[in-house]
Motif scaffolding. Sequence first.
Motif, PDB file in Angstrom:
ATOM      1  N   HIS A 140       0.821  -1.209   0.000  1.00  0.00           N
ATOM      2  CA  HIS A 140       0.000   0.000   0.000  1.00  0.00           C
ATOM      3  C   HIS A 140       0.855   1.261   0.000  1.00  0.00           C
ATOM      4  O   HIS A 140       0.506   2.256  -0.649  1.00  0.00           O
ATOM      5  N   LEU A 141       1.971   1.230   0.693  1.00  0.00           N
ATOM      6  CA  LEU A 141       2.854   2.396   0.737  1.00  0.00           C
ATOM      7  C   LEU A 141       3.472   2.663  -0.631  1.00  0.00           C
ATOM      8  O   LEU A 141       3.619   3.819  -1.050  1.00  0.00           O
ATOM      9  N   VAL A 142       3.836   1.609  -1.327  1.00  0.00           N
ATOM     10  CA  VAL A 142       4.397   1.758  -2.676  1.00  0.00           C
ATOM     11  C   VAL A 142       3.348   2.326  -3.629  1.00  0.00           C
ATOM     12  O   VAL A 142       3.641   3.207  -4.453  1.00  0.00           O
ATOM     13  N   LYS A 143       2.123   1.832  -3.520  1.00  0.00           N
ATOM     14  CA  LYS A 143       1.044   2.357  -4.371  1.00  0.00           C
ATOM     15  C   LYS A 143       0.773   3.825  -4.055  1.00  0.00           C
ATOM     16  O   LYS A 143       0.528   4.628  -4.958  1.00  0.00           O
ATOM     17  N   ALA A 144       0.833   4.166  -2.777  1.00  0.00           N
ATOM     18  CA  ALA A 144       0.653   5.571  -2.384  1.00  0.00           C
ATOM     19  C   ALA A 144       1.732   6.441  -3.001  1.00  0.00           C
ATOM     20  O   ALA A 144       1.459   7.548  -3.507  1.00  0.00           O
ATOM     21  N   ALA A 145       2.964   5.961  -2.985  1.00  0.00           N
ATOM     22  CA  ALA A 145       4.102   6.745  -3.477  1.00  0.00           C
ATOM     23  C   ALA A 145       3.962   7.091  -4.951  1.00  0.00           C
ATOM     24  O   ALA A 145       4.363   8.180  -5.388  1.00  0.00           O
ATOM     25  N   ASN A 146       3.379   6.181  -5.725  1.00  0.00           N
ATOM     26  CA  ASN A 146       3.292   6.406  -7.168  1.00  0.00           C
ATOM     27  C   ASN A 146       2.481   7.648  -7.528  1.00  0.00           C
ATOM     28  O   ASN A 146       2.717   8.263  -8.573  1.00  0.00           O
ATOM     29  N   TYR A 147       1.549   8.023  -6.671  1.00  0.00           N
ATOM     30  CA  TYR A 147       0.758   9.226  -6.946  1.00  0.00           C
ATOM     31  C   TYR A 147       1.587  10.504  -6.824  1.00  0.00           C
ATOM     32  O   TYR A 147       1.205  11.547  -7.364  1.00  0.00           O
ATOM     33  N   LYS A 149      31.832   9.743 -18.728  1.00  0.00           N
ATOM     34  CA  LYS A 149      30.955  10.138 -19.827  1.00  0.00           C
ATOM     35  C   LYS A 149      29.515  10.379 -19.383  1.00  0.00           C
ATOM     36  O   LYS A 149      28.725  10.952 -20.132  1.00  0.00           O
ATOM     37  N   SER A 150      29.147   9.914 -18.206  1.00  0.00           N
ATOM     38  CA  SER A 150      27.745   9.941 -17.794  1.00  0.00           C
ATOM     39  C   SER A 150      27.167  11.351 -17.835  1.00  0.00           C
ATOM     40  O   SER A 150      27.805  12.314 -17.441  1.00  0.00           O
ATOM     41  N   LEU A 151      25.933  11.449 -18.337  1.00  0.00           N
ATOM     42  CA  LEU A 151      25.232  12.725 -18.431  1.00  0.00           C
ATOM     43  C   LEU A 151      23.934  12.708 -17.644  1.00  0.00           C
ATOM     44  O   LEU A 151      23.597  13.672 -16.967  1.00  0.00           O
ATOM     45  N   ASN A 152      23.201  11.618 -17.775  1.00  0.00           N
ATOM     46  CA  ASN A 152      21.902  11.502 -17.117  1.00  0.00           C
ATOM     47  C   ASN A 152      21.887  10.287 -16.208  1.00  0.00           C
ATOM     48  O   ASN A 152      22.784   9.451 -16.250  1.00  0.00           O
ATOM     49  N   GLY A 153      20.857  10.186 -15.385  1.00  0.00           N
ATOM     50  CA  GLY A 153      20.718   9.039 -14.504  1.00  0.00           C
ATOM     51  C   GLY A 153      19.261   8.685 -14.333  1.00  0.00           C
ATOM     52  O   GLY A 153      18.365   9.486 -14.626  1.00  0.00           O
ATOM     53  N   LYS A 154      19.017   7.467 -13.882  1.00  0.00           N
ATOM     54  CA  LYS A 154      17.635   7.065 -13.617  1.00  0.00           C
ATOM     55  C   LYS A 154      17.599   6.074 -12.463  1.00  0.00           C
ATOM     56  O   LYS A 154      18.579   5.376 -12.176  1.00  0.00           O
ATOM     57  N   LEU A 155      16.456   6.045 -11.797  1.00  0.00           N
ATOM     58  CA  LEU A 155      16.238   5.089 -10.709  1.00  0.00           C
ATOM     59  C   LEU A 155      15.595   3.825 -11.235  1.00  0.00           C
ATOM     60  O   LEU A 155      14.726   3.879 -12.112  1.00  0.00           O
ATOM     61  N   GLU A 156      16.001   2.705 -10.675  1.00  0.00           N
ATOM     62  CA  GLU A 156      15.331   1.444 -10.919  1.00  0.00           C
ATOM     63  C   GLU A 156      14.806   0.938  -9.584  1.00  0.00           C
ATOM     64  O   GLU A 156      15.547   0.905  -8.597  1.00  0.00           O
ATOM     65  N   THR A 157      13.533   0.562  -9.536  1.00  0.00           N
ATOM     66  CA  THR A 157      12.899   0.155  -8.273  1.00  0.00           C
ATOM     67  C   THR A 157      12.243  -1.211  -8.448  1.00  0.00           C
ATOM     68  O   THR A 157      11.012  -1.326  -8.475  1.00  0.00           O
ATOM     69  N   PRO A 158      13.039  -2.269  -8.547  1.00  0.00           N
ATOM     70  CA  PRO A 158      12.485  -3.595  -8.840  1.00  0.00           C
ATOM     71  C   PRO A 158      11.495  -4.124  -7.816  1.00  0.00           C
ATOM     72  O   PRO A 158      10.472  -4.711  -8.185  1.00  0.00           O
ATOM     73  N   LEU A 159      11.768  -3.932  -6.521  1.00  0.00           N
ATOM     74  CA  LEU A 159      10.834  -4.419  -5.504  1.00  0.00           C
ATOM     75  C   LEU A 159       9.523  -3.653  -5.569  1.00  0.00           C
ATOM     76  O   LEU A 159       8.433  -4.241  -5.490  1.00  0.00           O
ATOM     77  N   ALA A 160       9.606  -2.334  -5.714  1.00  0.00           N
ATOM     78  CA  ALA A 160       8.385  -1.525  -5.816  1.00  0.00           C
ATOM     79  C   ALA A 160       7.571  -1.938  -7.030  1.00  0.00           C
ATOM     80  O   ALA A 160       6.336  -2.062  -6.955  1.00  0.00           O
ATOM     81  N   ASP A 161       8.237  -2.162  -8.153  1.00  0.00           N
ATOM     82  CA  ASP A 161       7.524  -2.572  -9.369  1.00  0.00           C
ATOM     83  C   ASP A 161       6.844  -3.932  -9.162  1.00  0.00           C
ATOM     84  O   ASP A 161       5.707  -4.144  -9.599  1.00  0.00           O
ATOM     85  N   TYR A 162       7.538  -4.824  -8.495  1.00  0.00           N
ATOM     86  CA  TYR A 162       6.992  -6.160  -8.211  1.00  0.00           C
ATOM     87  C   TYR A 162       5.745  -6.070  -7.323  1.00  0.00           C
ATOM     88  O   TYR A 162       4.724  -6.723  -7.577  1.00  0.00           O
ATOM     89  N   LEU A 163       5.812  -5.229  -6.291  1.00  0.00           N
ATOM     90  CA  LEU A 163       4.688  -5.107  -5.359  1.00  0.00           C
ATOM     91  C   LEU A 163       3.470  -4.491  -6.028  1.00  0.00           C
ATOM     92  O   LEU A 163       2.326  -4.809  -5.672  1.00  0.00           O
ATOM     93  N   CYS A 164       3.684  -3.612  -6.983  1.00  0.00           N
ATOM     94  CA  CYS A 164       2.552  -2.983  -7.675  1.00  0.00           C
ATOM     95  C   CYS A 164       1.829  -3.955  -8.597  1.00  0.00           C
ATOM     96  O   CYS A 164       0.654  -3.758  -8.928  1.00  0.00           O
ATOM     97  N   LYS A 165       2.541  -4.994  -9.022  1.00  0.00           N
ATOM     98  CA  LYS A 165       1.929  -5.982  -9.914  1.00  0.00           C
ATOM     99  C   LYS A 165       1.085  -6.990  -9.148  1.00  0.00           C
ATOM    100  O   LYS A 165       0.221  -7.653  -9.715  1.00  0.00           O
ATOM    101  N   GLU A 166       1.371  -7.142  -7.849  1.00  0.00           N
ATOM    102  CA  GLU A 166       0.656  -8.169  -7.060  1.00  0.00           C
ATOM    103  C   GLU A 166      -0.814  -7.806  -6.848  1.00  0.00           C
ATOM    104  O   GLU A 166      -1.152  -6.635  -6.684  1.00  0.00           O
TER     105      GLU A 166
END
Length: 575
Positions: free
Chosen positions: A45-52, A558-575
Motif C-alpha cells: 500500500h505504501l508503494v502504491k501511495a508513493a506512485n501518486y 561520460k555519464s550525463l543523465n541518470g535514472k532510478l530502478e525500483t524492482p521491488l516496488a515494481d513487483y509489489l505494484c503488480k501483485e
Amino acid sequence: MEFNLSIEELEKRTHKDYLIKKTMLKEDSQEYNELKKEDKEALKHLVKAANYANLIYMKQDNELNLPFLDFLNEEIKKGNKQAELTKILFDAQLGVIGIDSESKKVILLKDATELEGKAFYPADLSKEELHTILKSMLKNGKIEEVKNILNQRTIVRRNGEELISIDYTEAFKYEFNKIADELELAAKVSSNKDFNEYLKLQAKALRENDPMLDAKADKKWATLQNTPLEFTISREQYADLLTGSVIEDEELKNLLEENNITAISKDSIGIRVGIVNAKGTQDLLKVKNYLPLMAENMPLKELYEQNISSEDDNLQTMVDADIVSLRGDEGSYRGGITIAQNLPNNDKLSLTIGGGRRNVYHRQVRTSNTPEAKERRQKRLDATLNKDLHKFYNPEADHWFTIGHENVHSLGPKSGTEALGKYKNIIEENKADMGALALLQCLTDAGVYSEEEKTQILVTFGANCFLKARPELSQAHRVRTVMQAYFFISEGAISVNADGIIDIDIEKMIPTANKMLTEIIEVQLSKDFNRGEEFIHKYFNWTDEINAVSVKLKEIDKSLNGKLETPLADYLCKE
C-alpha cells in the motif's frame, strides 16, 4: 508537439555509458524477505501511495509535463522510436525539462521553457508583474489573500487583475485522497503501533485544508525511531525561485513586513518508501549523544536559538533506510539524487508546537560497491588526486560526512533565513557542509572518530569538492560545492596544479571550514538579502584551477543523465 532532441542525441543519452542507474531494493532482497507478513502487506500500500507523487510533482513542475507524457504514450503505440527514447529520459527526470551532470538543460519538448515559479504560478506571470499585483492587493487590504499566495502549500492562479491561492488539498485532491486511502489500508495491517498512528495522521492531513493537521503528522513522524518500515511525504523548496523574489522589491518587502507576512517558497511533493536497516540505524544513533556537544561548538552560538540545545537533544531521531521507492521530487533524477534528508524544515508548523526533526539516510543511493563503481572511483583518483593521498580516500567517509551535514541542519540559526530569498538554500546547504567539517575535531576528541577517520573525511571531502561543469544558480547543492572549492583554494587548504591534480593540506582543512562557517552564520543572522547575494557572488567563482579538474572529470566520466530502478516496488505494484 515536437521532439526537441534528435534520434542521435537520444541514443547517446540513453546509452549505458551516458545513463547511469541507481538500483533500489530488489524483490529477492534479504531485507524484504525478513519482514513480517503484515509489514509486507503494508509495504504494498505504501508503494502504491508513493506512485501518486509522480503525478503531483509533474503538475507542480511544468504545465506541459502531463500533456507531453500523453503525447509520448500515443506515439509509442505507433512504434515511434524517438518517442520511446524520449520517454526513457522523461521518466528519469520526471518532466519535459531537466538538467544533466554537466549542468546542461535537457529539454525534451521543442520550445518548452523553464520558469522561476515552475507551475506553482501562472506560466505568463513575470516576477515584475507578481510584485506589482501583490503590492496592489496589499494596499487594497487583501492581507490574508496575499499571505496565502506566499504560503508554501498553495498553487497560485489568476483572478481577473489579481491572484488567488488554491490549497494543495484542493489542487491535488484526487492524488491526495488516493494516497490517504493507501495509507489507511497500510495502517490496518502494519505491525507497528507508532507507525500506524503516524499513517492515520498523515492520511487525515491529506484530506483536509488544515495546516495544523500537517503539523501533527510531522510531529509524530519526527518521533519514529524503532519502526520496521519507512514512509515520508517530503516537502522541499529548492524548485520555486519566484516566491522568494518578493523581498527584492523594496516597496513590497516593506509592505510585507508591515503586515507580518513571510514569503515561504512552495513545497515540491516527494515520497520515500523504505525498510529501516537496524544495524545502519544503530551506527547513526552513536552520533546522537554528541549533538549537544556539536551545538555547543557552533560559531556565534550565543547570538541565536538553534533546534538542538547544548543541554537537550531529545527532539532528533535518525534512521538508515533501505530504499524501496522514491517518487515525485524524491525520485526526479536531475543531475543527481538525494542521499539523505533532515526534515521537517524550519518553515514547518510542527517545529512551533514542540515537534522535532528526523534524519533519514538512503542506503541504496549512497552505496555502490559494484566492480564498475569501484573502477570509476579509482579512475577519478588516478586522474585528479595526489597519489600520496589515495590511501586516505574512503567512500564510507563520505557517509560519515553526510551524517555530519544532516545533523548540522539542526544547528545554527533556527529562523529568519527566509529573508535571504532565492539564496537561502545555497547558504543553508553551505552551512551544513562546513559544520560537518568544522565540528570534526571536537567529535574526534570525544572519540566519535579516530584521527585516521578524521583524515579520511577531510581528504574524501577535498577530493570530491569538484564538479564536471559550472552549475546554474538554481542548483543549490552544486553552487555551494563551487563556493567551497574556491574558498578552500583561496585559503591554501586545497591546491590544484596545472595538470588538474588536487593536493590537500590536512592541517588547514578544519580551520578553513570553521572560518567559512562563521561567515555563513553571520550572513544568516543578518537577515539581509543583499548581504546573502554578496556572499554568493564573492565565492561562486569558476577559476582556472577548478576548471582544470573539471576537464579531467569529463575525460574519465561520460555519464550525463541518470535514472532510478525500483524492482521491488515494481513487483509489489503488480501483485
